[in-house]
Design a protein around this motif. Structure first.
Motif, mmCIF file in Angstrom:
data_model
loop_
_atom_site.group_PDB
_atom_site.id
_atom_site.type_symbol
_atom_site.label_atom_id
_atom_site.label_comp_id
_atom_site.label_asym_id
_atom_site.label_seq_id
_atom_site.Cartn_x
_atom_site.Cartn_y
_atom_site.Cartn_z
ATOM 1 N N LEU A 85 1.526 11.303 12.462
ATOM 2 C CA LEU A 85 0.630 11.473 11.314
ATOM 3 C C LEU A 85 0.695 10.246 10.423
ATOM 4 C CD1 LEU A 85 1.301 15.227 10.445
ATOM 5 C CD2 LEU A 85 -0.623 14.249 11.708
ATOM 6 N N ASN A 86 -0.012 9.202 10.805
ATOM 7 C CA ASN A 86 0.001 7.955 10.043
ATOM 8 C C ASN A 86 -1.340 7.246 10.177
ATOM 9 O OD1 ASN A 86 1.885 6.344 8.410
ATOM 10 N ND2 ASN A 86 1.642 4.763 9.971
ATOM 11 N N ALA A 87 -2.406 8.009 10.401
ATOM 12 C CA ALA A 87 -3.680 7.419 10.820
ATOM 13 C C ALA A 87 -4.235 6.410 9.822
ATOM 14 C CB ALA A 87 -4.705 8.516 11.086
ATOM 15 N N SER A 88 -4.278 6.764 8.543
ATOM 16 C CA SER A 88 -4.848 5.836 7.558
ATOM 17 C C SER A 88 -4.024 4.563 7.445
ATOM 18 C CB SER A 88 -4.957 6.509 6.189
ATOM 19 O OG SER A 88 -6.088 7.354 6.140
ATOM 20 N N MET A 89 -2.703 4.701 7.477
ATOM 21 C CA MET A 89 -1.866 3.510 7.386
ATOM 22 C C MET A 89 -1.883 2.708 8.683
ATOM 23 S SD MET A 89 -0.846 3.252 4.295
ATOM 24 C CE MET A 89 -2.562 3.765 4.026
ATOM 25 N N ASN A 90 -2.029 3.366 9.819
ATOM 26 C CA ASN A 90 -2.214 2.621 11.064
ATOM 27 C C ASN A 90 -3.470 1.757 10.972
ATOM 28 O OD1 ASN A 90 0.036 3.823 12.195
ATOM 29 N ND2 ASN A 90 -1.124 5.350 13.333
ATOM 30 N N ARG A 91 -4.512 2.331 10.396
ATOM 31 C CA ARG A 91 -5.820 1.668 10.326
ATOM 32 C C ARG A 91 -5.826 0.542 9.287
ATOM 33 N NH1 ARG A 91 -11.467 3.475 10.911
ATOM 34 N NH2 ARG A 91 -10.633 5.328 11.927
ATOM 35 N N HIS A 92 -5.323 0.829 8.101
ATOM 36 C CA HIS A 92 -5.491 -0.105 6.983
ATOM 37 C C HIS A 92 -4.260 -0.958 6.683
ATOM 38 C CE1 HIS A 92 -9.396 1.538 5.979
ATOM 39 N NE2 HIS A 92 -8.886 2.754 5.985
ATOM 40 N N ALA A 93 -3.104 -0.574 7.191
ATOM 41 C CA ALA A 93 -1.889 -1.334 6.921
ATOM 42 C C ALA A 93 -1.337 -1.972 8.186
ATOM 43 C CB ALA A 93 -0.841 -0.434 6.268
ATOM 44 N N GLU A 94 -0.881 -1.156 9.129
ATOM 45 C CA GLU A 94 -0.241 -1.714 10.323
ATOM 46 C C GLU A 94 -1.176 -2.633 11.108
ATOM 47 O OE1 GLU A 94 2.315 0.448 12.756
ATOM 48 O OE2 GLU A 94 3.506 1.198 11.074
ATOM 49 N N ILE A 100 0.864 -1.178 0.000
ATOM 50 C CA ILE A 100 0.000 0.000 0.000
ATOM 51 C C ILE A 100 0.899 1.226 0.000
ATOM 52 C CG2 ILE A 100 -1.746 1.311 1.261
ATOM 53 C CD1 ILE A 100 -2.657 -1.309 2.524
ATOM 54 N N VAL A 101 0.559 2.194 -0.835
ATOM 55 C CA VAL A 101 1.312 3.440 -0.908
ATOM 56 C C VAL A 101 0.392 4.583 -0.519
ATOM 57 C CG1 VAL A 101 2.660 4.994 -2.358
ATOM 58 C CG2 VAL A 101 2.751 2.525 -2.752
ATOM 59 N N SER A 102 0.673 5.218 0.605
ATOM 60 C CA SER A 102 -0.073 6.400 1.029
ATOM 61 C C SER A 102 0.647 7.619 0.474
ATOM 62 C CB SER A 102 -0.131 6.457 2.560
ATOM 63 O OG SER A 102 -0.817 7.616 2.992
ATOM 64 N N LEU A 103 0.019 8.290 -0.502
ATOM 65 C CA LEU A 103 0.695 9.337 -1.259
ATOM 66 C C LEU A 103 0.185 10.718 -0.856
ATOM 67 C CD1 LEU A 103 2.789 9.696 -3.542
ATOM 68 C CD2 LEU A 103 0.873 9.660 -5.158
ATOM 69 N N HIS A 104 1.121 11.580 -0.448
ATOM 70 C CA HIS A 104 0.816 12.947 -0.039
ATOM 71 C C HIS A 104 1.842 13.900 -0.646
ATOM 72 C CE1 HIS A 104 -2.122 11.847 3.162
ATOM 73 N NE2 HIS A 104 -1.384 10.750 3.223
ATOM 74 N N SER A 105 1.565 15.187 -0.524
ATOM 75 C CA SER A 105 2.573 16.187 -0.875
ATOM 76 C C SER A 105 2.634 17.231 0.229
ATOM 77 C CB SER A 105 2.264 16.842 -2.225
ATOM 78 O OG SER A 105 1.071 17.596 -2.193
ATOM 79 N N PHE A 106 3.787 17.893 0.325
ATOM 80 C CA PHE A 106 3.958 18.905 1.364
ATOM 81 C C PHE A 106 4.469 20.198 0.748
ATOM 82 C CE2 PHE A 106 8.030 16.688 1.204
ATOM 83 C CZ PHE A 106 8.986 17.704 1.347
ATOM 84 N N THR A 107 4.114 21.309 1.360
ATOM 85 C CA THR A 107 4.508 22.615 0.851
ATOM 86 C C THR A 107 5.992 22.868 1.127
ATOM 87 O OG1 THR A 107 4.054 24.990 0.987
ATOM 88 C CG2 THR A 107 3.773 23.734 2.995
ATOM 89 N N GLU A 137 13.272 16.674 -1.101
ATOM 90 C CA GLU A 137 12.366 16.488 -2.242
ATOM 91 C C GLU A 137 11.247 15.514 -1.884
ATOM 92 O OE1 GLU A 137 16.382 17.278 -4.370
ATOM 93 O OE2 GLU A 137 15.756 15.953 -2.732
ATOM 94 N N ILE A 138 11.554 14.580 -0.999
ATOM 95 C CA ILE A 138 10.596 13.544 -0.629
ATOM 96 C C ILE A 138 10.846 13.121 0.804
ATOM 97 C CG2 ILE A 138 12.102 11.721 -1.558
ATOM 98 C CD1 ILE A 138 9.551 10.180 -2.340
ATOM 99 N N GLY A 139 9.774 12.792 1.500
ATOM 100 C CA GLY A 139 9.883 12.251 2.844
ATOM 101 C C GLY A 139 9.204 10.899 2.924
ATOM 102 N N ILE A 140 9.763 10.011 3.735
ATOM 103 C CA ILE A 140 9.185 8.693 3.977
ATOM 104 C C ILE A 140 8.814 8.608 5.453
ATOM 105 C CG2 ILE A 140 9.547 6.206 3.915
ATOM 106 C CD1 ILE A 140 9.493 7.453 1.157
ATOM 107 N N LEU A 141 7.541 8.322 5.721
ATOM 108 C CA LEU A 141 7.028 8.253 7.086
ATOM 109 C C LEU A 141 6.680 6.806 7.434
ATOM 110 C CD1 LEU A 141 6.733 11.261 6.251
ATOM 111 C CD2 LEU A 141 4.572 11.306 7.514
ATOM 112 N N TYR A 142 6.684 6.503 8.708
ATOM 113 C CA TYR A 142 6.300 5.174 9.174
ATOM 114 C C TYR A 142 6.034 5.255 10.667
ATOM 115 C CZ TYR A 142 11.276 5.537 10.154
ATOM 116 O OH TYR A 142 12.496 6.000 10.565
#
Length: 239
Positions: free
Chosen positions: A190-199, A133-140, A153-158
């Protein structure tokens, strides 16, 4: 498949890749008035700029994309119920008067938007268990309330599960990119959707944040879609 709450691009397949973009839209449903100038709806407080286009370009050959259909200002779908910011009354210094809705108003939005969105998403994932699963976001590149520019350029969260993250960080750094490890945000928070659907289900995932100036136009979107497609294939191969 498309509803006001979400749009599914491509056909999910078992062992494939699912890209999830909780902040892909700036749509405000009928009956809601956020009370802010229209131009703010095209800024980062309302939508993850560039993400929908990148996700759409990634779709195909075993990769599907699930794009949220409402603005994060209406209901931030990447939050836990009751979490601050789910219905922001201030975002990056801008007041959002239409979110002064009280407990009953917040509960109504949870019932109308948040709960059915996540129920449908989980049903889709259960129907065709993905390899990643790839949770895709962008940041300012920088917040209005902070003058310090963000260099990544890119951040990886977990959160607890960093299996895919560790692989991805190494692959991205090998391309010469400045990669944020838990930057510009921490996936512990800040990982709520991935906590719910992945972890919660043991599903491998990547939570990705791309800096918005990298994907603000079609050329950047095409470049990063190709890069993300290649990255995801490399991660799946190494998991």
């Amino acid at each position: 498949m498309k509803t006001e709450l979400y749009k599914l691009l491509g056909k999910p397949v078992e062992g494939g890749i699912v890209v999830i973009a909780d902040h892909a839209s700036n749509h405000v449903p009928d009956g809601i008035d956020l009370g802010i100038p229209a131009d703010l709806m095209n800024q980062h407080i309302a939508i993850d700029i560039g993400v929908a286009a990148v996700a759409e370009r990634m779709t195909g050959a075993g990769t599907s994309a699930w794009l949220a259909g409402i603005s994060r200002l209406v209901c931030d779908l990447n939050r836990d119920i009751g979490m601050p910011g789910m219905f922001p009354v201030v975002s990056d210094g801008y007041a959002i008067p239409g979110n002064m809705i009280g407990d009953d108003g917040r509960a109504a939005r949870v019932a109308e938007y948040f709960a059915p969105y996540h129920t449908a998403l989980e049903e889709m994932l259960e129907s065709a268990e993905p390899a990643l699963i790839v949770s895709l976001h962008s940041f300012t590149p920088g917040l209005a309330t902070c003058d310090k520019p963000r260099p990544w350029e890119i951040g990886i969260l977990y959160n607890q599960d960093d299996r895919a993250a560790r692989i991805a960080i190494a692959l991205l750094e090998a391309e010469g990119l400045t990669v944020g490890d838990q930057e510009p945000y921490s996936g512990r928070i800040l990982n709520a959707s991935m906590n719910r659907h992945a972890e919660a289900h043991g599903r491998p995932y990547l939570s990705i944040e791309i800096r918005q100036d990298q994907i603000a136009d079609e050329a950047g979107q095409a470049l990063w879609a190709e890069r993300m497609t290649r990255l995801c294939a490399g991660v799946v191969e190494r998991l």
